[in-house]
Write a protein that holds these residues in place. Structure first.
Motif, mmCIF file in Angstrom:
data_model
loop_
_atom_site.group_PDB
_atom_site.id
_atom_site.type_symbol
_atom_site.label_atom_id
_atom_site.label_comp_id
_atom_site.label_asym_id
_atom_site.label_seq_id
_atom_site.Cartn_x
_atom_site.Cartn_y
_atom_site.Cartn_z
ATOM 1 N N LYS A 164 60.346 -21.634 -49.543
ATOM 2 C CA LYS A 164 59.371 -22.066 -50.386
ATOM 3 C C LYS A 164 58.263 -21.083 -50.964
ATOM 4 N N ASP A 165 58.617 -19.666 -50.711
ATOM 5 C CA ASP A 165 57.586 -18.805 -51.189
ATOM 6 C C ASP A 165 57.642 -18.963 -52.902
ATOM 7 N N VAL A 166 56.360 -19.161 -53.580
ATOM 8 C CA VAL A 166 56.165 -19.437 -54.856
ATOM 9 C C VAL A 166 56.750 -18.209 -55.598
ATOM 10 N N GLU A 167 56.809 -17.100 -54.987
ATOM 11 C CA GLU A 167 57.117 -15.814 -56.071
ATOM 12 C C GLU A 167 58.471 -15.457 -55.682
ATOM 13 N N LYS A 168 58.871 -15.325 -54.381
ATOM 14 C CA LYS A 168 60.554 -15.010 -54.203
ATOM 15 C C LYS A 168 61.346 -16.151 -53.527
ATOM 16 N N GLY A 169 61.000 -17.295 -53.299
ATOM 17 C CA GLY A 169 61.753 -18.297 -52.902
ATOM 18 C C GLY A 169 62.115 -19.293 -54.004
ATOM 19 N N LEU A 170 62.681 -20.506 -53.755
ATOM 20 C CA LEU A 170 63.042 -21.396 -54.840
ATOM 21 C C LEU A 170 61.774 -22.387 -55.295
ATOM 22 N N ASP A 171 61.914 -22.704 -56.438
ATOM 23 C CA ASP A 171 60.789 -23.826 -56.780
ATOM 24 C C ASP A 171 61.315 -25.082 -56.503
ATOM 25 N N ALA A 172 60.739 -26.193 -56.774
ATOM 26 C CA ALA A 172 61.097 -27.655 -56.394
ATOM 27 C C ALA A 172 62.528 -27.913 -57.046
ATOM 28 N N ALA A 173 62.766 -27.520 -58.171
ATOM 29 C CA ALA A 173 63.975 -27.963 -58.967
ATOM 30 C C ALA A 173 65.133 -26.933 -58.165
ATOM 31 N N GLY A 174 64.677 -25.786 -57.902
ATOM 32 C CA GLY A 174 65.694 -25.029 -57.209
ATOM 33 C C GLY A 174 66.256 -25.581 -55.852
ATOM 34 N N ILE A 175 65.201 -25.989 -55.257
ATOM 35 C CA ILE A 175 65.464 -26.535 -53.844
ATOM 36 C C ILE A 175 66.361 -27.826 -54.148
ATOM 37 N N ILE A 176 65.989 -28.839 -54.842
ATOM 38 C CA ILE A 176 66.757 -29.996 -55.148
ATOM 39 C C ILE A 176 68.265 -29.609 -55.369
ATOM 40 N N MET A 177 68.374 -28.753 -56.493
ATOM 41 C CA MET A 177 69.566 -28.370 -56.971
ATOM 42 C C MET A 177 70.435 -27.720 -55.938
ATOM 43 N N GLU A 178 69.768 -26.881 -55.042
ATOM 44 C CA GLU A 178 70.698 -26.029 -54.107
ATOM 45 C C GLU A 178 71.171 -26.909 -53.031
#
Length: 105
Positions: A64-78
């Motif tokens: 969930k890290d804002v800089e080095k993790g996934l954003d909301a769209a990335g989490i849903i897509m993953e």
């Protein structure tokens, strides 16, 4: 299925998924797919499941890290691409069976 994700500037490969983990995915997917809009609990469950699917190679906080993790769209897509990966693996295995059948093996 060779899903990969980059978290904390490192690439992680999803290990072979057990049938129990996939059934957990199906249960969660059925629960969240019936809604018009995801809730906070849905996103939290997706985040937890992604960590589990990748064998807890990274933490929820790292994902969930804002800089080095996934954003909301990335989490849903993953989360959604887990099913795509399973479908690709089935197609690959079916193709192999078909080739073996044509070659008489």
């Amino acid at each position: 299925m060779q899903r990969k994700v980059i978290v904390n500037e490192k690439e992680y490969v999803m290990p072979k998924m057990s049938i129990d983990t996939y059934m957990d995915y199906l249960e969660l997917s059925e629960q969240v797919d019936t809604k018009k809009r995801y809730t906070k609990q849905d996103i939290e469950a997706m985040v937890l499941f992604i960590c589990k699917a990748y064998g807890n190679q990274f933490t929820v906080e790292e994902l969930k890290d804002v800089e080095k993790g996934l954003d909301a769209a990335g989490i849903i897509m993953e989360f959604q691409f887990i099913d795509v990966g399973i479908g690709e693996e089935i197609a690959k295995r079916m193709e192999k069976i078909e080739k073996n059948f044509q070659n008489g093996k």
